[in-house]
Design a protein around this motif. Structure first.
Motif, mmCIF file in Angstrom:
data_model
loop_
_atom_site.group_PDB
_atom_site.id
_atom_site.type_symbol
_atom_site.label_atom_id
_atom_site.label_comp_id
_atom_site.label_asym_id
_atom_site.label_seq_id
_atom_site.Cartn_x
_atom_site.Cartn_y
_atom_site.Cartn_z
ATOM 1 N N ARG A 197 -2.342 -12.602 1.822
ATOM 2 C CA ARG A 197 -0.878 -12.329 1.279
ATOM 3 C C ARG A 197 0.056 -12.607 2.620
ATOM 4 O O ARG A 197 1.116 -11.986 2.814
ATOM 5 N N TYR A 198 -0.658 -12.885 3.634
ATOM 6 C CA TYR A 198 0.112 -13.291 5.159
ATOM 7 C C TYR A 198 0.347 -14.649 5.158
ATOM 8 O O TYR A 198 -0.659 -15.238 5.013
ATOM 9 N N LYS A 227 4.008 -11.633 2.973
ATOM 10 C CA LYS A 227 4.971 -11.378 4.055
ATOM 11 C C LYS A 227 4.768 -12.667 5.219
ATOM 12 O O LYS A 227 3.511 -13.139 5.074
ATOM 13 N N ASP A 297 -2.067 -5.871 9.073
ATOM 14 C CA ASP A 297 -2.023 -5.270 7.784
ATOM 15 C C ASP A 297 -0.799 -4.839 7.389
ATOM 16 O O ASP A 297 0.365 -5.393 8.331
ATOM 17 N N ASP A 298 -0.524 -4.050 6.351
ATOM 18 C CA ASP A 298 1.173 -3.689 5.960
ATOM 19 C C ASP A 298 1.664 -2.857 6.980
ATOM 20 O O ASP A 298 3.005 -2.630 6.821
ATOM 21 N N THR A 299 1.184 -2.321 8.041
ATOM 22 C CA THR A 299 1.833 -1.647 9.161
ATOM 23 C C THR A 299 2.273 -2.317 10.254
ATOM 24 O O THR A 299 2.811 -1.888 11.326
#
Ligand code: ZN
Length: 310
Positions: A197-198, A227, A297-299
């Motif tokens: 996803r990155y 992202k 990660d998403d953070t």
């Protein structure tokens, strides 16, 4: 008459001479006294100056000892500072707001692999118990494809960096970009079972290669819920010829204290041997400051060269 006058003169003569001599002596005596007075005054002045000199010497030596005391005080403070454990401030969230001394997180990112060096890098990361982030390209070599699986199986983050890494192809059109992205996504899913996803744009999101606005490619990523990340620290291992390991070590750590979260750019291409050589020391230096080395990660902060507000 004349004879009488002459006699008187002869009688008075000695008296006149005596008087003249006396006056001369008195004059000389007065002059000597005055000279003595002057000499005494000069002597006094010399004494005074000598005393001043002595007191000046005393003052200088007292300043010298004050400087010495200050020097040892500064030394003691430096010692105290070096003993302060920055882990006290870890995770409190206020450090970066007040004054970012060191980042709260460091991300090690590796571009352009897999290559035989990828395995060596994974071994090093595993040895130190840290997770890396691999922005991989496509390969049809089965041995290298195994590295995709190792990255995932060993808990590191598999990210995408285009299948071909050929700027003139990827950025020639939105369609070409999408096809390249799909090709890499399918390969990685086939080998590892996951779809990353990155993404990292080849050349970064602020590259000047693409004549098409980067927003169009970002939209493609957005549509897939992906992202993109760039970097804020450059290790310098992209140069040709390769920098020595010492320089890569220095570059990786030099600006760390400028960022709340630091993302270091490395490359795990086959010829990047000094990256492999420098990596253990880089990890040790970061860990010695108690800064966590993290998987993306998403953070994770959006570390991007191009953002819509630009
Ligand atoms: Zn690249």
């Amino acid at each position: 008459m004349r004879v009488r006058r002459l006699k008187r003169l002869l009688l008075l003569g000695p008296y006149v001479i005596f008087l003249a001599v006396m006056l001369l002596c008195i004059g000389l005596f007065i002059m000597i006294c005055r000279q003595n007075e002057r000499i005494e005054a000069l002597e006094e002045e010399i004494d005074h100056l000598t005393m001043n000199q002595d007191s000046l010497i005393e003052k200088v030596s007292s300043i010298d000892s004050s400087v010495d005391e200050l020097g040892s005080a500064v030394g003691a403070i430096s010692n105290e500072l070096s003993l302060i454990d920055i882990s006290e401030y870890e995770g409190k969230g206020s450090r970066a707001n007040v004054n970012t001394v060191w980042p709260t997180k460091v991300y090690l990112t590796f571009d352009d692999g897999p290559s035989p060096n990828t395995g060596k890098i994974l071994d090093i990361l595993n040895k130190y118990g840290v997770k890396g982030n691999f922005f991989v390209v496509g390969t049809d070599n089965p041995d290298l494809q195994k590295m995709y699986k190792r990255i995932v199986d060993e808990g590191h983050v598999l990210c995408m960096h285009s299948y071909s890494h050929k700027y003139n192809e990827i950025y020639s059109s939105v369609d070409a970009f999408t096809k390249d992205l799909n090709k890499l996504g399918s390969l990685l899913n086939e080998v590892t079972g996951i779809t990353p996803r990155y993404y990292r744009f080849p050349g970064g999101s602020s590259n000047s290669v693409s004549s098409i606005p980067i927003e169009k490619f970002i939209k493609v990523l957005d549509e897939r819920g992906m992202k993109y990340y760039d970097w804020n620290i450059v290790s310098g291992d992209a140069t040709n010829p390769m920098l020595p390991a010492d320089r890569i070590y220095e570059n990786s750590l030099a600006d760390l204290n400028e960022y709340e979260e630091a993302m270091i750019l490395f490359h795990d291409l086959a010829n990047k041997t000094s990256t492999v050589e420098a990596l253990p020391r880089i990890i040790e230096a970061i860990q010695s400051r108690n800064i966590p080395i993290c998987p993306i990660d998403d953070t994770t902060m959006m570390i991007q060269h191009y953002t819509k507000t630009n």
